[in-house]
Design a protein around this motif. Structure first.
Motif, PDB file in Angstrom:
ATOM      1  N   ARG A  80      -8.682 -17.088  13.233  1.00 58.76           N
ATOM      2  CA  ARG A  80     -10.088 -16.794  12.248  1.00 58.76           C
ATOM      3  C   ARG A  80     -10.853 -15.465  12.630  1.00 58.76           C
ATOM      4  N   ILE A  81     -10.998 -15.425  13.954  1.00 58.52           N
ATOM      5  CA  ILE A  81     -11.805 -14.242  14.675  1.00 58.52           C
ATOM      6  C   ILE A  81     -10.799 -13.043  14.752  1.00 58.52           C
ATOM      7  N   TRP A  82      -9.818 -13.061  14.789  1.00 53.93           N
ATOM      8  CA  TRP A  82      -8.772 -11.831  14.546  1.00 53.93           C
ATOM      9  C   TRP A  82      -8.801 -11.203  13.179  1.00 53.93           C
ATOM     10  N   VAL A  83      -8.816 -12.359  12.363  1.00 54.35           N
ATOM     11  CA  VAL A  83      -8.612 -11.872  10.815  1.00 54.35           C
ATOM     12  C   VAL A  83     -10.062 -11.158  10.513  1.00 54.35           C
ATOM     13  N   SER A  84     -10.958 -11.796  11.007  1.00 50.57           N
ATOM     14  CA  SER A  84     -12.361 -11.258  10.695  1.00 50.57           C
ATOM     15  C   SER A  84     -12.453  -9.849  11.497  1.00 50.57           C
ATOM     16  N   SER A  85     -11.814  -9.718  12.384  1.00 50.55           N
ATOM     17  CA  SER A  85     -12.210  -8.580  13.179  1.00 50.55           C
ATOM     18  C   SER A  85     -11.401  -7.116  12.695  1.00 50.55           C
ATOM     19  N   TRP A  86     -10.496  -7.425  11.486  1.00 53.37           N
ATOM     20  CA  TRP A  86      -9.839  -6.554  10.868  1.00 53.37           C
ATOM     21  C   TRP A  86     -10.846  -5.428  10.119  1.00 53.37           C
TER      22      TRP A  86
ATOM     23  N   PRO B 178       0.725  -1.181  -0.093  1.00 50.98           N
ATOM     24  CA  PRO B 178      -0.014   0.020   0.131  1.00 50.98           C
ATOM     25  C   PRO B 178       0.666   1.403   0.195  1.00 50.98           C
ATOM     26  N   LEU B 179       1.321   1.569  -1.062  1.00 47.73           N
ATOM     27  CA  LEU B 179       2.390   2.968  -1.031  1.00 47.73           C
ATOM     28  C   LEU B 179       1.690   3.900  -1.771  1.00 47.73           C
ATOM     29  N   THR B 180       0.778   4.013  -2.378  1.00 48.29           N
ATOM     30  CA  THR B 180      -0.182   4.985  -3.036  1.00 48.29           C
ATOM     31  C   THR B 180      -1.785   4.964  -2.206  1.00 48.29           C
ATOM     32  N   PRO B 181      -2.236   6.176  -2.471  1.00 51.26           N
ATOM     33  CA  PRO B 181      -3.821   6.088  -2.020  1.00 51.26           C
ATOM     34  C   PRO B 181      -4.473   4.842  -2.449  1.00 51.26           C
ATOM     35  N   ALA B 182      -4.420   4.738  -3.763  1.00 50.73           N
ATOM     36  CA  ALA B 182      -5.110   3.926  -4.661  1.00 50.73           C
ATOM     37  C   ALA B 182      -4.860   2.450  -4.179  1.00 50.73           C
ATOM     38  N   ASP B 183      -3.509   2.135  -4.029  1.00 47.26           N
ATOM     39  CA  ASP B 183      -2.985   0.991  -3.639  1.00 47.26           C
ATOM     40  C   ASP B 183      -3.529   0.576  -1.954  1.00 47.26           C
ATOM     41  N   THR B 184      -3.465   1.769  -1.279  1.00 45.65           N
ATOM     42  CA  THR B 184      -4.084   1.296   0.103  1.00 45.65           C
ATOM     43  C   THR B 184      -5.609   1.172   0.198  1.00 45.65           C
ATOM     44  N   ALA B 185      -6.448   1.948  -0.802  1.00 44.77           N
ATOM     45  CA  ALA B 185      -7.906   1.702  -0.699  1.00 44.77           C
ATOM     46  C   ALA B 185      -7.936   0.133  -1.173  1.00 44.77           C
ATOM     47  N   ARG B 186      -7.460  -0.114  -2.246  1.00 43.02           N
ATOM     48  CA  ARG B 186      -7.475  -1.677  -2.801  1.00 43.02           C
ATOM     49  C   ARG B 186      -7.222  -2.548  -1.496  1.00 43.02           C
ATOM     50  N   ASN B 187      -5.986  -2.587  -0.776  1.00 46.79           N
ATOM     51  CA  ASN B 187      -5.588  -3.392  -0.004  1.00 46.79           C
ATOM     52  C   ASN B 187      -6.625  -3.407   1.279  1.00 46.79           C
ATOM     53  N   ARG B 188      -6.770  -2.252   1.634  1.00 45.41           N
ATOM     54  CA  ARG B 188      -7.907  -2.086   2.518  1.00 45.41           C
ATOM     55  C   ARG B 188      -9.268  -2.650   2.389  1.00 45.41           C
ATOM     56  N   ILE B 189      -9.810  -2.742   1.090  1.00 49.68           N
ATOM     57  CA  ILE B 189     -10.920  -3.726   0.741  1.00 49.68           C
ATOM     58  C   ILE B 189     -10.567  -5.014   0.640  1.00 49.68           C
ATOM     59  N   TRP B 190      -9.294  -5.555   0.252  1.00 47.94           N
ATOM     60  CA  TRP B 190      -9.022  -6.878   0.354  1.00 47.94           C
ATOM     61  C   TRP B 190      -8.996  -7.388   1.536  1.00 47.94           C
ATOM     62  N   VAL B 191      -8.367  -6.579   2.762  1.00 50.90           N
ATOM     63  CA  VAL B 191      -8.365  -7.181   4.046  1.00 50.90           C
ATOM     64  C   VAL B 191      -9.828  -7.243   4.734  1.00 50.90           C
ATOM     65  N   SER B 192     -10.599  -6.098   4.241  1.00 48.68           N
ATOM     66  CA  SER B 192     -12.159  -6.189   4.571  1.00 48.68           C
ATOM     67  C   SER B 192     -12.748  -7.416   4.086  1.00 48.68           C
ATOM     68  N   SER B 193     -12.494  -7.853   2.894  1.00 45.58           N
ATOM     69  CA  SER B 193     -13.276  -8.946   2.206  1.00 45.58           C
ATOM     70  C   SER B 193     -13.152 -10.390   3.107  1.00 45.58           C
ATOM     71  N   TRP B 194     -11.983 -10.578   4.021  1.00 45.91           N
ATOM     72  CA  TRP B 194     -11.626 -11.707   4.383  1.00 45.91           C
ATOM     73  C   TRP B 194     -12.728 -12.266   5.447  1.00 45.91           C
ATOM     74  N   ASP B 195     -13.042 -11.383   6.092  1.00 42.20           N
ATOM     75  CA  ASP B 195     -14.266 -11.859   7.033  1.00 42.20           C
ATOM     76  C   ASP B 195     -15.511 -12.578   6.123  1.00 42.20           C
ATOM     77  N   LEU B 196     -15.959 -11.818   5.336  1.00 50.77           N
ATOM     78  CA  LEU B 196     -16.816 -12.070   4.375  1.00 50.77           C
ATOM     79  C   LEU B 196     -16.496 -13.521   3.881  1.00 50.77           C
ATOM     80  N   SER B 197     -15.230 -13.519   3.300  1.00 48.62           N
ATOM     81  CA  SER B 197     -14.872 -14.974   2.554  1.00 48.62           C
ATOM     82  C   SER B 197     -14.630 -16.047   3.563  1.00 48.62           C
ATOM     83  N   LEU B 198     -14.187 -15.753   4.752  1.00 53.35           N
ATOM     84  CA  LEU B 198     -14.015 -16.870   5.809  1.00 53.35           C
ATOM     85  C   LEU B 198     -15.286 -17.513   6.178  1.00 53.35           C
ATOM     86  N   ALA B 199     -16.465 -16.431   5.961  1.00 51.83           N
ATOM     87  CA  ALA B 199     -17.649 -16.884   6.676  1.00 51.83           C
ATOM     88  C   ALA B 199     -18.477 -17.776   5.523  1.00 51.83           C
ATOM     89  N   ASP B 200     -18.015 -18.025   4.397  1.00 50.83           N
ATOM     90  CA  ASP B 200     -18.596 -18.605   3.154  1.00 50.83           C
ATOM     91  C   ASP B 200     -17.760 -19.824   2.525  1.00 50.83           C
TER      92      ASP B 200
END
Lengths: 210, 210
Positions: free
Chosen positions: B105-111, A95-117
């Motif tokens: 899994r819960i930690w990653v989800s919390s992010w 995440p070296l630029t604002p666009a890269d940071t936004a994309r990474n932040r959204i990827w990390v956020s998606s992990w909660d959703l993805s691990l639940a399905d």
């Protein structure tokens, strides 16, 4: 009233996608609702149900946007084959630029959703397997060039590289003050330099002259 | 009807916390609702509003449970000072058992949640700074013992160790089939072995006799 011209429809669809992206960048998947997207556009939730008949449809579109943004992001031209290419590919993830940071932040956020399905977990697992596979040929080139030991396990090093860079993304997202661009790059350079040394995958002395 | 005895109240509170934990392990923070916790307990959502008057109260309790579980988890006794201690501390983080997997899994989800809230982002950033700091004295001992180069940057190595292990957690959660216990440990051992080599933080030849 006449129906909107096809061009208007495409423009409106693009507006909707951009609003979805802004909501994701600010609030993550946990904050992605029809109401939030409507508020971001100054539109009604009724208008949005035309595009997204269900929450699931909205989430699917959001994941598609994330894939498209990732696939279409600008990449560095590697200065040379082997480890310099590995370094350039890892820099393209950080995440070296604002666009890269936004994309990474959204990827990390998606992990909660993805691990639940289960289906999304498997898709994401396969996606990371493909990512690791993109590093292997360049690590094999590095091995051929003598940049890493001749008996290095390139599959394991590819896994290590992806693990390191994803973990660094997480640290940098939570603490941009302690992980500015120069710190991230210095850590990456140190990691790449250590690939040249003997790990546990290389027998002692096997890659040294003495 | 007489009010419940204090012992009953404590038992019921423990039941509620265990149900919250099971919902988190199965569905993450994205699936944490009063309705889901009530269903997990076979209780009414009305009963739960007694414990959690708001969604925010439920989330705060969930984050507290995560902190408590992490603080109270069993730890390895390091076999020796220096790098063996660093290795043992990193092993304590990896998802090698079902309980460790649920916690991670819960930690990653919390992010997702934490990145969407400035206060939680700062708290999590500070939490990871403290985690990195727990590695530093052991890396300094390793440097004193000559296990790593005498001019190694222990702060940078601590950051690298946390980045590597968190990224490996993510890979293993998404793909337990490709990252069973032995693969995770082999990758960790390789990472620790490479700490002994010269990185970019050490001047060329400065830690070698020749």
């Amino acid at each position: 009233m006449a129906p909107p011209a096809p061009g208007d429809h495409e423009a409106r669809r693009k507006d909707v996608s951009e609003a979805v992206w802004r909501v994701l960048a600010a609030k993550g998947f946990g904050g992605l609702t029809l109401r939030a997207v409507a508020a971001e556009m100054g539109a009604s939730t009724g208008m949005l149900t035309h595009y997204f008949p269900s929450k699931r449809a909205l989430v699917t579109h959001a994941l598609d946007l994330l894939e498209q943004d990732t696939a279409g992001r600008p990449r560095r031209t590697p200065p040379a084959d082997g480890l310099p290419t590995v370094r350039a590919m890892l820099l393209d993830i950080l995440p070296l630029t604002p666009a890269d940071t936004a994309r990474n932040r959204i990827w990390v956020s998606s992990w909660d959703l993805s691990l639940a399905d289960e289906t999304l977990t498997a898709q994401q697992g396969d996606r990371y397997a493909r990512l690791r596979d993109t590093f292997r040929p360049h690590l094999e080139t590095a091995r051929g060039l003598g940049e890493i030991p001749s008996n290095a396990d390139t599959g394991q090093l590819a896994s290590a590289a992806v693990a390191f860079v994803h973990g660094l993304v997480v640290q940098a997202l939570f603490d941009p003050g302690r992980f500015p661009e120069d710190v991230q790059i210095a850590m990456l350079d140190d990691f790449v330099a250590r690939l040249a040394g003997p790990g546990t995958d290389t027998a002692p002395g096997s890659s040294r002259d003495t």
